[in-house]
Design an enzyme around this catalytic site. Structure first.
Site, PDB file in Angstrom:
ATOM      1  N   ALA A  31       0.879  -1.173   0.000  1.00 27.16           N
ATOM      2  CA  ALA A  31       0.000   0.000   0.000  1.00 27.16           C
ATOM      3  C   ALA A  31       0.912   1.216   0.000  1.00 27.16           C
ATOM      4  O   ALA A  31       1.234   1.782   1.043  1.00 27.16           O
ATOM      5  CB  ALA A  31      -0.907  -0.021   1.213  1.00 27.16           C
TER       6      ALA A  31
ATOM      7  N   HIS B 174      -7.156 -15.697 -14.520  1.00 28.75           N
ATOM      8  CA  HIS B 174      -7.541 -14.300 -14.764  1.00 28.75           C
ATOM      9  C   HIS B 174      -8.953 -14.283 -15.341  1.00 28.75           C
ATOM     10  O   HIS B 174      -9.255 -15.006 -16.285  1.00 28.75           O
ATOM     11  CB  HIS B 174      -6.550 -13.665 -15.738  1.00 28.75           C
ATOM     12  CG  HIS B 174      -6.679 -12.175 -15.823  1.00 28.75           C
ATOM     13  ND1 HIS B 174      -7.793 -11.550 -16.337  1.00 28.75           N
ATOM     14  CD2 HIS B 174      -5.831 -11.188 -15.450  1.00 28.75           C
ATOM     15  CE1 HIS B 174      -7.624 -10.239 -16.275  1.00 28.75           C
ATOM     16  NE2 HIS B 174      -6.437  -9.991 -15.735  1.00 28.75           N
TER      17      HIS B 174
ATOM     18  N   GLU C  10       3.401 -10.114 -13.643  1.00 31.13           N
ATOM     19  CA  GLU C  10       2.398 -11.087 -14.098  1.00 31.13           C
ATOM     20  C   GLU C  10       2.917 -11.890 -15.292  1.00 31.13           C
ATOM     21  O   GLU C  10       2.644 -13.084 -15.420  1.00 31.13           O
ATOM     22  CB  GLU C  10       1.103 -10.356 -14.453  1.00 31.13           C
ATOM     23  CG  GLU C  10      -0.081 -11.260 -14.694  1.00 31.13           C
ATOM     24  CD  GLU C  10      -1.378 -10.472 -14.725  1.00 31.13           C
ATOM     25  OE1 GLU C  10      -1.996 -10.302 -13.662  1.00 31.13           O
ATOM     26  OE2 GLU C  10      -1.771 -10.010 -15.818  1.00 31.13           O
TER      27      GLU C  10
HETATM   28  N1  UDP Z   1       0.540  -0.534  -5.682  1.00 33.73           N
HETATM   29  C1  UDP Z   1       0.765   0.420  -4.681  1.00 33.73           C
HETATM   30  N2  UDP Z   1       1.020   1.706  -5.055  1.00 33.73           N
HETATM   31  C2  UDP Z   1       1.075   2.110  -6.353  1.00 33.73           C
HETATM   32  C3  UDP Z   1       0.830   1.149  -7.361  1.00 33.73           C
HETATM   33  C4  UDP Z   1       0.564  -0.166  -6.986  1.00 33.73           C
HETATM   34  O1  UDP Z   1       0.742   0.108  -3.507  1.00 33.73           O
HETATM   35  O2  UDP Z   1       1.292   3.297  -6.616  1.00 33.73           O
HETATM   36  C5  UDP Z   1       0.319  -1.944  -5.288  1.00 33.73           C
HETATM   37  C6  UDP Z   1      -1.061  -2.176  -4.703  1.00 33.73           C
HETATM   38  O3  UDP Z   1      -0.990  -3.229  -3.780  1.00 33.73           O
HETATM   39  C7  UDP Z   1      -1.870  -2.611  -5.917  1.00 33.73           C
HETATM   40  C8  UDP Z   1      -0.834  -3.431  -6.664  1.00 33.73           C
HETATM   41  O4  UDP Z   1       0.403  -2.766  -6.441  1.00 33.73           O
HETATM   42  O5  UDP Z   1      -3.012  -3.344  -5.543  1.00 33.73           O
HETATM   43  C9  UDP Z   1      -1.078  -3.579  -8.163  1.00 33.73           C
HETATM   44  O6  UDP Z   1      -1.213  -2.307  -8.757  1.00 33.73           O
HETATM   45  P1  UDP Z   1      -2.574  -1.870  -9.478  1.00 33.73           P
HETATM   46  O7  UDP Z   1      -3.735  -2.220  -8.625  1.00 33.73           O
HETATM   47  O8  UDP Z   1      -2.461  -0.435  -9.854  1.00 33.73           O
HETATM   48  O9  UDP Z   1      -2.546  -2.774 -10.774  1.00 33.73           O
HETATM   49  P2  UDP Z   1      -3.790  -3.338 -11.593  1.00 33.73           P
HETATM   50  O10 UDP Z   1      -4.089  -4.673 -11.001  1.00 33.73           O
HETATM   51  O11 UDP Z   1      -4.948  -2.385 -11.447  1.00 33.73           O
HETATM   52  O12 UDP Z   1      -3.284  -3.420 -12.982  1.00 33.73           O
END
Ligand code: UDP
Length: 370
Positions: free
Chosen positions: A134, A245, A316
């Site tokens: 976080a 996914h 990923e």
């Molecule tokens: N995260 C964070 N700060 C950021 C970007 C990402 O803490 O500025 C962490 C957070 O736990 C988030 C995870 O990285 O749930 C994955 O990023 P995000 O949710 O943006 O990716 P998405 O799954 O939406 O592509």
């Protein structure tokens, strides 16, 4: 009359006999001892229990033995008299496949009985670490995640949430169940969101080395911008569990999966290969297997960055490459990570966790389009 030589020979015979007897007794004792240790090993292996425990002769084993109460070691894993619906060889989910072609369970609602699962896993009392990040504005998601996890995630199991954050004072005080804890791990702020997403692998690798290894049997990596809605229980535990996914679980041809397709990247998967497309937002397994995988993603991403390439979907992509050639022991259906962006189709009978809708531009530092 015995002469001195005869007396000497008789004494020698008695001594040789005594030595042989001692050796036999020693071998017997060793055999019994190894037989007992074997029965411990059997118990743990039956449930895919982490091998770290198998080699342990410490109080962990003793604790399990004590927990067994009056059960016979090696005979009964579950309490006698437990009531649950009779399993059928004829009835079950027919709308979805519940086994992979490497014979691993594909877990959907209706493919397991929570009563049976809990009766198997709870007596083992495993310690589960959950690693979440976080960083920056993502601390706003902590409260919803933690509060809902307390209601639905491995309830009555020992869980420690490792919250990696650059903003310790924003970690909310959440009421936790017994034997459940939050451990805050400080990390620096990020200029770019990709730094966090990929940096997670490096930080998690170091944290396992420095503080988690001796405290956990299983480890989950999870995105923080999600909320638990229903049971996420011990049916999810295995050596390595990966989640399908939601965007690619149904009709997608493997060549349409968003794998990394540039041969220069370490995450490269050629056309014509692939099983499933897994999300990196929820994955878990035995601590050491997860350590290997997290470290692998970290090192592969580092190799890529040396030639100035970043895999199309960051960690990923590396996760998907690894899991193609090192098959997971359980595949979890998209029930284990749905998204509030998408309507829920008929084959998703239960949404266990769902990703929240978020304004990417607002929450991510330096957000451009993905
Ligand atoms: N995260 C964070 N700060 C950021 C970007 C990402 O803490 O500025 C962490 C957070 O736990 C988030 C995870 O990285 O749930 C994955 O990023 P995000 O949710 O943006 O990716 P998405 O799954 O939406 O592509």
């Amino acid at each position: 009359m015995l002469n001195t030589v005869d007396m000497f020979r008789a004494a020698l015979r008695i001594n040789v006999f005594a030595v042989l007897l001692s050796i036999l007794l020693l071998i017997g004792a060793l055999y019994i001892y190894s037989g007992n240790s074997h029965s411990f090993r059997w118990i743990f292996q039956q449930d895919n229990f982490p091998m770290t425990h198998v080699s342990t002769t410490s109080c962990e084993v003793q604790e399990y033995v004590n927990n067994c109460g009056n059960w016979s070691i090696g005979e009964f894993r579950m309490k006698v008299g437990l009531k649950y619906a009779q399993p059928s060889t004829q009835k079950g989910r027919t709308d979805v496949n519940s086994v992979t072609n490497w014979n691993a369970p594909l877990v959907w609602e209706g493919t397991f009985d929570p009563v049976v699962i809990d009766a198997i896993y709870k007596p083992m009392n495993p310690r589960v670490a959950v690693v979440v990040f976080a960083v920056g504005k993502y601390t706003r998601f902590l409260k919803g995640f933690l509060q809902s996890a307390e209601k639905h995630f491995l309830v009555d199991f020992r869980v420690t949430y490792y919250v990696f954050t650059d903003n310790e004072q924003d970690v909310p005080k959440v009421e936790l169940g017994s034997a459940r804890n939050i451990s805050v791990v400080p990390v620096p702020s990020a200029q770019h969101w990709q730094e966090v997403v990929l940096g997670r692998m490096e930080w998690a690798t170091k944290a396992i080395d420095n503080q988690i290894r001796s405290k956990a049997d299983y480890l989950f990596m999870m995105d923080i911008d999600s909320v638990f809605h229903n049971r996420f229980g011990a049916e999810s535990l295995s050596r390595l569990s990966a989640v399908l996914h939601r965007g690619y679980y149904k009709d997608s041809h493997r060549d349409k999966f968003p794998y990394e397709r540039r041969p220069q990247s370490k995450a490269y998967i050629p056309a014509g290969e692939g099983d499933y497309y897994y999300t990196a937002a929820v994955w878990g397994g035995y601590l050491e297997d997860m350590y290997r995988l997290v470290k692998h993603c970290y090192i592969q991403a580092q190799e890529d960055s040396k030639i100035r390439i970043q895999a199309v979907w960051q960690e990923e992509s590396h996760l998907n490459k690894y899991l193609l050639y090192n098959k997971p022991a359980k595949v979890l259906s998209p029930e284990y990570l749905w998204s509030d962006y998408d309507p829920v189709p008929a084959d998703i009978k239960v949404v266990r966790v769902s990703q929240l809708i978020k304004n990417y531009k607002e929450v991510r530092p330096n957000a451009g389009n993905r």
